[in-house]
Design a protein around this motif. Sequence first.
Motif, PDB file in Angstrom:
ATOM      1  N   ALA A   1      -4.493  55.646 -64.801  1.00  0.00           N
ATOM      2  CA  ALA A   1      -3.705  57.049 -64.645  1.00  0.00           C
ATOM      3  C   ALA A   1      -3.330  57.824 -65.891  1.00  0.00           C
ATOM      4  O   ALA A   1      -3.401  58.678 -66.363  1.00  0.00           O
ATOM      5  N   ALA A   2      -2.831  56.803 -67.275  1.00  0.00           N
ATOM      6  CA  ALA A   2      -2.640  57.831 -68.902  1.00  0.00           C
ATOM      7  C   ALA A   2      -3.751  58.263 -69.043  1.00  0.00           C
ATOM      8  O   ALA A   2      -3.272  59.148 -69.970  1.00  0.00           O
ATOM      9  N   THR A   3      -4.982  57.421 -68.737  1.00  0.00           N
ATOM     10  CA  THR A   3      -6.475  58.342 -69.326  1.00  0.00           C
ATOM     11  C   THR A   3      -6.614  59.613 -68.651  1.00  0.00           C
ATOM     12  O   THR A   3      -6.890  60.426 -69.259  1.00  0.00           O
ATOM     13  N   ALA A   4      -5.929  59.475 -66.730  1.00  0.00           N
ATOM     14  CA  ALA A   4      -6.816  60.482 -66.341  1.00  0.00           C
ATOM     15  C   ALA A   4      -5.616  61.225 -66.796  1.00  0.00           C
ATOM     16  O   ALA A   4      -5.669  62.978 -66.953  1.00  0.00           O
TER      17      ALA A   4
ATOM     18  N   ALA B   1       6.214  54.170 -69.022  1.00  0.00           N
ATOM     19  CA  ALA B   1       6.720  53.416 -67.702  1.00  0.00           C
ATOM     20  C   ALA B   1       6.689  53.640 -66.731  1.00  0.00           C
ATOM     21  O   ALA B   1       6.846  52.985 -65.608  1.00  0.00           O
ATOM     22  N   ASP B   2       5.080  54.566 -66.211  1.00  0.00           N
ATOM     23  CA  ASP B   2       4.897  53.944 -65.363  1.00  0.00           C
ATOM     24  C   ASP B   2       4.639  52.789 -65.350  1.00  0.00           C
ATOM     25  O   ASP B   2       4.554  52.070 -63.622  1.00  0.00           O
ATOM     26  N   VAL B   3       3.748  52.129 -66.167  1.00  0.00           N
ATOM     27  CA  VAL B   3       3.785  50.299 -66.573  1.00  0.00           C
ATOM     28  C   VAL B   3       5.118  49.582 -65.848  1.00  0.00           C
ATOM     29  O   VAL B   3       4.766  48.695 -64.595  1.00  0.00           O
ATOM     30  N   ILE B   4       5.483  50.093 -66.167  1.00  0.00           N
ATOM     31  CA  ILE B   4       7.684  49.462 -65.431  1.00  0.00           C
ATOM     32  C   ILE B   4       7.552  49.850 -63.958  1.00  0.00           C
ATOM     33  O   ILE B   4       8.021  49.185 -63.161  1.00  0.00           O
ATOM     34  N   PHE B   5       7.505  51.416 -63.717  1.00  0.00           N
ATOM     35  CA  PHE B   5       7.733  51.290 -61.925  1.00  0.00           C
ATOM     36  C   PHE B   5       6.381  50.434 -61.067  1.00  0.00           C
ATOM     37  O   PHE B   5       6.995  49.770 -59.886  1.00  0.00           O
ATOM     38  N   ARG B   6       5.627  50.404 -61.807  1.00  0.00           N
ATOM     39  CA  ARG B   6       4.659  50.022 -60.816  1.00  0.00           C
ATOM     40  C   ARG B   6       4.500  48.149 -60.689  1.00  0.00           C
ATOM     41  O   ARG B   6       3.897  47.986 -59.806  1.00  0.00           O
TER      42      ARG B   6
ATOM     43  N   LEU C   1      -4.393  46.298 -73.418  1.00  0.00           N
ATOM     44  CA  LEU C   1      -4.923  46.763 -71.863  1.00  0.00           C
ATOM     45  C   LEU C   1      -4.641  48.098 -72.137  1.00  0.00           C
ATOM     46  O   LEU C   1      -6.168  48.488 -72.605  1.00  0.00           O
ATOM     47  N   LEU C   2      -4.367  48.663 -72.948  1.00  0.00           N
ATOM     48  CA  LEU C   2      -3.863  49.783 -72.580  1.00  0.00           C
ATOM     49  C   LEU C   2      -4.726  50.705 -73.574  1.00  0.00           C
ATOM     50  O   LEU C   2      -4.900  51.363 -73.731  1.00  0.00           O
ATOM     51  N   LEU C   3      -3.885  50.420 -74.970  1.00  0.00           N
ATOM     52  CA  LEU C   3      -4.380  50.248 -76.322  1.00  0.00           C
ATOM     53  C   LEU C   3      -6.344  50.635 -76.330  1.00  0.00           C
ATOM     54  O   LEU C   3      -7.466  51.246 -75.976  1.00  0.00           O
ATOM     55  N   ALA C   4      -6.924  49.354 -75.042  1.00  0.00           N
ATOM     56  CA  ALA C   4      -8.604  49.141 -75.605  1.00  0.00           C
ATOM     57  C   ALA C   4      -9.086  50.019 -74.340  1.00  0.00           C
ATOM     58  O   ALA C   4      -9.905  51.251 -74.508  1.00  0.00           O
ATOM     59  N   HIS C   5      -8.295  50.571 -73.242  1.00  0.00           N
ATOM     60  CA  HIS C   5      -8.528  51.594 -72.041  1.00  0.00           C
ATOM     61  C   HIS C   5      -8.519  53.450 -73.259  1.00  0.00           C
ATOM     62  O   HIS C   5      -9.778  54.120 -72.926  1.00  0.00           O
ATOM     63  N   LEU C   6      -7.255  53.728 -73.678  1.00  0.00           N
ATOM     64  CA  LEU C   6      -7.877  54.697 -74.320  1.00  0.00           C
ATOM     65  C   LEU C   6      -8.011  54.898 -75.080  1.00  0.00           C
ATOM     66  O   LEU C   6      -8.535  55.869 -75.464  1.00  0.00           O
ATOM     67  N   ILE C   7      -8.987  53.371 -75.889  1.00  0.00           N
ATOM     68  CA  ILE C   7      -9.988  53.834 -76.900  1.00  0.00           C
ATOM     69  C   ILE C   7     -10.964  54.394 -76.414  1.00  0.00           C
ATOM     70  O   ILE C   7     -12.163  54.392 -76.886  1.00  0.00           O
ATOM     71  N   ARG C   8     -11.646  53.022 -74.980  1.00  0.00           N
ATOM     72  CA  ARG C   8     -12.693  53.456 -74.841  1.00  0.00           C
ATOM     73  C   ARG C   8     -13.026  54.553 -74.501  1.00  0.00           C
ATOM     74  O   ARG C   8     -14.034  55.447 -73.620  1.00  0.00           O
ATOM     75  N   THR C   9     -12.138  55.672 -73.870  1.00  0.00           N
ATOM     76  CA  THR C   9     -11.826  56.989 -73.112  1.00  0.00           C
ATOM     77  C   THR C   9     -12.494  57.992 -73.886  1.00  0.00           C
ATOM     78  O   THR C   9     -12.404  58.879 -74.182  1.00  0.00           O
TER      79      THR C   9
ATOM     80  N   PRO D   1      -2.456  44.170 -62.310  1.00  0.00           N
ATOM     81  CA  PRO D   1      -3.557  45.335 -61.509  1.00  0.00           C
ATOM     82  C   PRO D   1      -2.968  46.570 -61.607  1.00  0.00           C
ATOM     83  O   PRO D   1      -3.317  47.124 -61.764  1.00  0.00           O
ATOM     84  N   ALA D   2      -1.126  45.937 -61.705  1.00  0.00           N
ATOM     85  CA  ALA D   2      -0.336  47.141 -61.472  1.00  0.00           C
ATOM     86  C   ALA D   2      -1.010  47.938 -62.775  1.00  0.00           C
ATOM     87  O   ALA D   2      -0.773  48.976 -63.618  1.00  0.00           O
ATOM     88  N   MET D   3      -1.026  46.942 -64.255  1.00  0.00           N
ATOM     89  CA  MET D   3      -0.819  47.626 -65.171  1.00  0.00           C
ATOM     90  C   MET D   3      -1.907  48.946 -65.538  1.00  0.00           C
ATOM     91  O   MET D   3      -2.764  49.486 -67.003  1.00  0.00           O
ATOM     92  N   TRP D   4      -3.337  48.163 -64.992  1.00  0.00           N
ATOM     93  CA  TRP D   4      -4.605  48.646 -64.695  1.00  0.00           C
ATOM     94  C   TRP D   4      -4.358  49.865 -64.630  1.00  0.00           C
ATOM     95  O   TRP D   4      -5.065  50.590 -65.140  1.00  0.00           O
ATOM     96  N   ASP D   5      -3.731  49.742 -63.343  1.00  0.00           N
ATOM     97  CA  ASP D   5      -3.790  51.304 -62.625  1.00  0.00           C
ATOM     98  C   ASP D   5      -2.867  52.285 -63.529  1.00  0.00           C
ATOM     99  O   ASP D   5      -3.448  53.492 -63.299  1.00  0.00           O
ATOM    100  N   ALA D   6      -2.204  51.784 -64.413  1.00  0.00           N
ATOM    101  CA  ALA D   6      -1.244  52.548 -64.820  1.00  0.00           C
ATOM    102  C   ALA D   6      -2.530  53.232 -66.631  1.00  0.00           C
ATOM    103  O   ALA D   6      -1.924  54.303 -66.516  1.00  0.00           O
TER     104      ALA D   6
END
Length: 448
Positions: A124-127, A145-150, A407-415, A116-121
Amino acid sequence: MTPPKPIPRPDRVSLWRYLRLFRQDILSAQPARLYRAWMAEFRTPFFRSYMCNDPALIDLVLKARPDDFPKSDRIREGLNPLLGNSVFVTNGEVWKRQRRIIDPAFEGGRLRESFPAMWDAALAATARLRTGEVEVEEEMSHAAADVIFRTLFSIPIEHQTAQAVFHEFRAYQRTQPILNLAAFLPLPRWFPRLHRRATLRSAEKIRALITQMTESRAAEIASGRAPDDLATKIMQTADPQTGQRFDTQEMVDQVAIFFLAGHETSASALAWALYLLATHPEAQARVAAEAATLPDHPDFAALSRLKFTRDVFRETLRLYPPVPMMVRENTWPETFRDRPITPGAQIVLSPWHLHRHERLWTNPDGFDPDRWTREDNKTSARDAYMPFSAGPRVCTGAGFAMVEGTLLLAHLIRTYQFTPVENAIPVPVAHLTVRAANGIRLRLTKRS
Ligand code: HEM
């Protein structure tokens, strides 16, 4: 289009030219024959090093007898101001104890909890991204870096301390490349060490901030108010053999390496993955189609829908392994491919060359994510692929990074849709990780 590759140096150059090239960039300082050789020897007046591309030798050094090939003290010296006694630089019993405490936090079950923390990151990245031309390396550093902090401390990158650590890390890395190469090159002890004042100052600030976070987490654990994240898990884990936990100082060393190893590497891979997809629109369309099937609030199981996206990330790690080379030192007289290797020689293992080896891969320089589902790729994948290293010293964050990257790649590309910017072909160079000499610029348009 063949993805960019640095132009190798001519086969024969003087030692001083080699050292100069090496300081600029390890990748273009090497000759083209390393993409075909099983082993290569570099002789200088100061040291001997042997690059090993023979899978049997790599197996010996990393898996069969890793204790006989420790990390060299010079690597520790180079990184000491920031990393202290972190698991990345220690050897022997100290290192084994540290891994016994750290490893459980990165096991499969815990990864599910970090999801869930990765998904939130990812959200936030696409926003944060905007349409138009964007330098994606910088954006991906921010996101990773956001993924690591979260995941580690349950705070988003907008948090004041997270911001301060992130900015200091950037400052550190800007003063870092030469220091890093000095650590890599086993120069004699009389050679001036390049711990520049700015580097030391940044390292001190980073450690002070991380100490603050670690101390307040220790207080939260003591009062039973600590969030259930990676930091809490690691700080509460006792070594099963000795019963010891990390003290604050040792935990600060580990947190420093998690930030450094955890965000620079993933950021590099994500940025190259976006470039590869921008230049291979059919592959991008396939990732977009797969990503469109993700629900609005995906859980860990949703990852199983992202098979092609995962193969794109894998293929990116093959072509642009964020950690391009690793160095070990031999402690006993050895014979490698009929050549005697004296103790103290540097053994260089190079994911960069291995992953593009002409005798080990078909179409070694081409971007072909489908190779990961083909039978004929199995042997190369087993013998000639090690973006996370191998054996007991394998990256602790390997599973974590594969989930995060996919996960990040998929969300970036879908946006967003990513397209290349004209005349902005990135040239890979090895800094702390494999980066583009002048960043990676891409054009973003919003997907409908
Ligand atoms: C795509 C992302 C990543 C890549 C390609 C990568 C690659 C590597 C490689 C090649 C090593 C071995 C270095 C050597 O032996 O000299 C390593 C070690 C390590 N990595 Fe990663 N890494 C990634 C992400 C992460 C993440 C997300 C974390 C933690 C959150 C992490 C933590 C570590 C640590 C602690 C070590 C030291 C392990 C040891 O020496 O025992 N890495 N990584």
